[in-house]
Design a protein around this motif. Sequence first.
Motif, PDB file in Angstrom:
ATOM      1  N   VAL A 187      90.180 -18.201  41.158  1.00  0.00           N
ATOM      2  CA  VAL A 187      88.928 -18.937  41.259  1.00  0.00           C
ATOM      3  C   VAL A 187      88.904 -19.703  42.570  1.00  0.00           C
ATOM      4  O   VAL A 187      89.938 -19.975  43.167  1.00  0.00           O
ATOM      5  N   GLN A 230      80.339 -27.385  48.601  1.00  0.00           N
ATOM      6  CA  GLN A 230      79.257 -27.918  47.762  1.00  0.00           C
ATOM      7  C   GLN A 230      79.571 -27.759  46.269  1.00  0.00           C
ATOM      8  O   GLN A 230      78.690 -27.935  45.418  1.00  0.00           O
ATOM      9  N   ASN A 231      80.810 -27.385  45.953  1.00  0.00           N
ATOM     10  CA  ASN A 231      81.265 -27.216  44.575  1.00  0.00           C
ATOM     11  C   ASN A 231      80.618 -26.041  43.835  1.00  0.00           C
ATOM     12  O   ASN A 231      80.523 -26.070  42.615  1.00  0.00           O
ATOM     13  N   ALA A 233      81.221 -22.874  42.270  1.00  0.00           N
ATOM     14  CA  ALA A 233      82.434 -22.160  41.866  1.00  0.00           C
ATOM     15  C   ALA A 233      82.227 -20.657  41.973  1.00  0.00           C
ATOM     16  O   ALA A 233      81.113 -20.158  41.834  1.00  0.00           O
ATOM     17  N   GLY A 234      83.313 -19.949  42.210  1.00  0.00           N
ATOM     18  CA  GLY A 234      83.271 -18.495  42.256  1.00  0.00           C
ATOM     19  C   GLY A 234      84.598 -17.944  41.802  1.00  0.00           C
ATOM     20  O   GLY A 234      85.545 -18.693  41.578  1.00  0.00           O
ATOM     21  N   TYR A 275      88.036 -10.654  38.150  1.00  0.00           N
ATOM     22  CA  TYR A 275      87.667 -10.580  36.744  1.00  0.00           C
ATOM     23  C   TYR A 275      86.584  -9.517  36.566  1.00  0.00           C
ATOM     24  O   TYR A 275      85.901  -9.156  37.535  1.00  0.00           O
ATOM     25  N   ARG A 306      83.087  -9.284  38.486  1.00  0.00           N
ATOM     26  CA  ARG A 306      83.171 -10.085  39.714  1.00  0.00           C
ATOM     27  C   ARG A 306      83.724  -9.216  40.849  1.00  0.00           C
ATOM     28  O   ARG A 306      84.300  -8.161  40.592  1.00  0.00           O
ATOM     29  N   LEU A 324      88.540 -27.672  38.486  1.00  0.00           N
ATOM     30  CA  LEU A 324      88.135 -26.901  39.661  1.00  0.00           C
ATOM     31  C   LEU A 324      86.986 -27.599  40.383  1.00  0.00           C
ATOM     32  O   LEU A 324      86.962 -27.688  41.609  1.00  0.00           O
ATOM     33  N   VAL A 325      86.052 -28.108  39.599  1.00  0.00           N
ATOM     34  CA  VAL A 325      84.873 -28.736  40.189  1.00  0.00           C
ATOM     35  C   VAL A 325      85.208 -30.113  40.763  1.00  0.00           C
ATOM     36  O   VAL A 325      84.722 -30.502  41.817  1.00  0.00           O
ATOM     37  N   PRO A 369      80.024 -18.096  33.254  1.00  0.00           N
ATOM     38  CA  PRO A 369      79.625 -18.530  34.596  1.00  0.00           C
ATOM     39  C   PRO A 369      80.809 -18.457  35.557  1.00  0.00           C
ATOM     40  O   PRO A 369      81.952 -18.572  35.116  1.00  0.00           O
ATOM     41  N   GLY A 394      83.809 -19.224  37.876  1.00  0.00           N
ATOM     42  CA  GLY A 394      84.759 -20.327  37.857  1.00  0.00           C
ATOM     43  C   GLY A 394      85.305 -20.639  36.485  1.00  0.00           C
ATOM     44  O   GLY A 394      86.283 -21.346  36.340  1.00  0.00           O
ATOM     45  N   GLU A 414      86.139 -18.146  34.319  1.00  0.00           N
ATOM     46  CA  GLU A 414      86.826 -16.956  33.812  1.00  0.00           C
ATOM     47  C   GLU A 414      88.244 -17.221  33.324  1.00  0.00           C
ATOM     48  O   GLU A 414      88.636 -16.682  32.294  1.00  0.00           O
ATOM     49  N   PRO A 415      89.036 -18.044  34.050  1.00  0.00           N
ATOM     50  CA  PRO A 415      90.402 -18.269  33.552  1.00  0.00           C
ATOM     51  C   PRO A 415      90.405 -18.853  32.153  1.00  0.00           C
ATOM     52  O   PRO A 415      91.223 -18.480  31.315  1.00  0.00           O
ATOM     53  N   GLU A 416      89.442 -19.746  31.896  1.00  0.00           N
ATOM     54  CA  GLU A 416      89.341 -20.354  30.573  1.00  0.00           C
ATOM     55  C   GLU A 416      89.088 -19.282  29.513  1.00  0.00           C
ATOM     56  O   GLU A 416      89.735 -19.241  28.472  1.00  0.00           O
ATOM     57  N   HIS A 458      92.212 -17.280  28.944  1.00  0.00           N
ATOM     58  CA  HIS A 458      93.181 -17.975  28.089  1.00  0.00           C
ATOM     59  C   HIS A 458      92.775 -17.863  26.627  1.00  0.00           C
ATOM     60  O   HIS A 458      93.599 -17.611  25.758  1.00  0.00           O
ATOM     61  N   ALA A 514      89.095 -34.377  31.352  1.00  0.00           N
ATOM     62  CA  ALA A 514      88.839 -33.555  32.522  1.00  0.00           C
ATOM     63  C   ALA A 514      87.667 -32.592  32.295  1.00  0.00           C
ATOM     64  O   ALA A 514      87.124 -32.047  33.239  1.00  0.00           O
ATOM     65  N   ALA A 515      87.285 -32.392  31.016  1.00  0.00           N
ATOM     66  CA  ALA A 515      86.265 -31.391  30.714  1.00  0.00           C
ATOM     67  C   ALA A 515      84.898 -31.823  31.255  1.00  0.00           C
ATOM     68  O   ALA A 515      84.525 -32.986  31.158  1.00  0.00           O
ATOM     69  N   PRO A 516      84.150 -30.886  31.824  1.00  0.00           N
ATOM     70  CA  PRO A 516      82.822 -31.204  32.327  1.00  0.00           C
ATOM     71  C   PRO A 516      81.837 -31.399  31.176  1.00  0.00           C
ATOM     72  O   PRO A 516      82.102 -30.947  30.072  1.00  0.00           O
ATOM     73  N   MET A 531      76.293 -24.134  37.882  1.00  0.00           N
ATOM     74  CA  MET A 531      77.068 -25.211  38.480  1.00  0.00           C
ATOM     75  C   MET A 531      76.169 -26.253  39.161  1.00  0.00           C
ATOM     76  O   MET A 531      76.633 -27.065  39.923  1.00  0.00           O
ATOM     77  N   GLU A 591      77.085 -29.905  38.531  1.00  0.00           N
ATOM     78  CA  GLU A 591      78.323 -30.269  39.214  1.00  0.00           C
ATOM     79  C   GLU A 591      78.076 -30.402  40.711  1.00  0.00           C
ATOM     80  O   GLU A 591      78.613 -31.280  41.363  1.00  0.00           O
ATOM     81  N   ALA A 592      77.217 -29.523  41.217  1.00  0.00           N
ATOM     82  CA  ALA A 592      76.927 -29.578  42.645  1.00  0.00           C
ATOM     83  C   ALA A 592      76.277 -30.916  43.003  1.00  0.00           C
ATOM     84  O   ALA A 592      76.648 -31.566  43.976  1.00  0.00           O
ATOM     85  N   GLY A 605      78.859 -33.514  42.959  1.00  0.00           N
ATOM     86  CA  GLY A 605      79.703 -33.438  44.149  1.00  0.00           C
ATOM     87  C   GLY A 605      79.012 -34.090  45.339  1.00  0.00           C
ATOM     88  O   GLY A 605      79.619 -34.868  46.070  1.00  0.00           O
TER      89      GLY A 605
END
Lengths: 79, 365
Positions: free
Chosen positions: A7, A12-13, A15-16, A20, A23, A56-57, B173, B175, B177-179, B182, B332-334, B350, B353-354, B357
Amino acid sequence: MAVERGVGKCEQNHAGSFGYPTRPETPYDFCPQCGNPMVWSCPNCESPLPDDPGELVSARFCRNCGSSYFPQEEGETQS
Amino acid sequence: MIRIEISYRAILILALMLISLWALTKLWPIILLILTAFIFHTALLPYVEWMVRKGLPRTLSVLLILLVIVGVLAGLSALVVPAMVDEFTNLKSDLPDDARDLQNLLDDFGIHVELEQRARDIDWDHLISGSAAVDYGQRALTILLGIITVVVLTAYLLVDTPRLSRFVYQFVPPGREPEMEHFLTAMNRVVGGYIRGQVVTSACIFVYTLIVLLAVGVPNAVAFAVLAAFVDIIPLIGATIAVVFPTVAAFRESPTQAIIVLALLMAYQQFEDRVLTPRVYGQTLNLPPLVVLVAVLIGGRLLGIAGALLAMPAAAVARVGFDYWMERRGPAAPPTGPVEELLAPDEPAMEKEAVRGRRTRRRKV
Ligand SMILES: [Zn+2]
Ligand SMILES: [Zn+2]
């Protein structure tokens, strides 16, 4: 062994991810939303960005070596 | 304007939920088949992936694996079903007598119970199918069709796993994907581990019961061994069934034999509970006994034997979901959850979050 998936984000945060299903297979250079460069790993120590979406964000600095993910931006704000 | 749009969406979601709930109750038998296919898919996927890595085409690997499994099961059934039908017919007619004998024996020991009447009161059709009596031929056909459906569905899912995972990931969405990965890995570990562990424990109890019953000289030993292997899947209640039925059959031969069988089979239950199950399952299925009890009671009440069988994997999956949810609730969770994004895919995932940020940066300046 090359990194197969991961990831990243732009300054500007936005995410990408790559590797996967549905993607891109490899990391891409620019954010499709704002055109800024994408960061896929710490520019200083190469450790990957955090897996957790919240982290990540929110992460601006590498948890491994403490350097900024976006050195130019930090330079601008500090000067 | 916006408020109207949101309430439309809320009404739509509510309506969809009600419709799905109604459909769920109406289509339950079909959903049960699909669920079962998914469970087998999860359990068999590692073997398919292994064969694909060895260079075999995916379809061929799936066909080979399913052929072996269906072949083994069909062989076992051909061997066992006629004997089992015999034994169950005997059991049904003899049980009241056996119960009276057992009652007399217990009376000698000063224990008074009304076993005979209870044995007569057992509603066999209800016990076996979980519903009112249907014509046996029709029921056999339904079961056969169900098995074929599950096999075909499992084959389809195994062959199409790559497309399936693309389908799942398209809702995730960027970013996140790892979640998702898991979560899926945890699911696979728990459900697959459960099935593979069950195969091992069922095989063990089959071999042990067979040896004990053959050695003691109980008739229809194979049928009882298969019964034990099958009911071993049902937590808590299964152990009792696996012990009681062969003991009753042995009692017909002689009380001494019955006591030997009872002692040996009960000793095995202790061995399975204390040694085998913890070794085989390890931490994959570390559920508190109370949770297991409640899950089995609810499953059995709602769906009969199928519910009791599904109770353990369902509880395990619920546990993974719960752990996942607890983790997400951490600091930590959004604030945005995946469900919200799933329901509103037109909103950039996002964006919030943007904004956040940008605000942080402005504060810094
Ligand atoms: Zn961007
Ligand atoms: Zn670093």
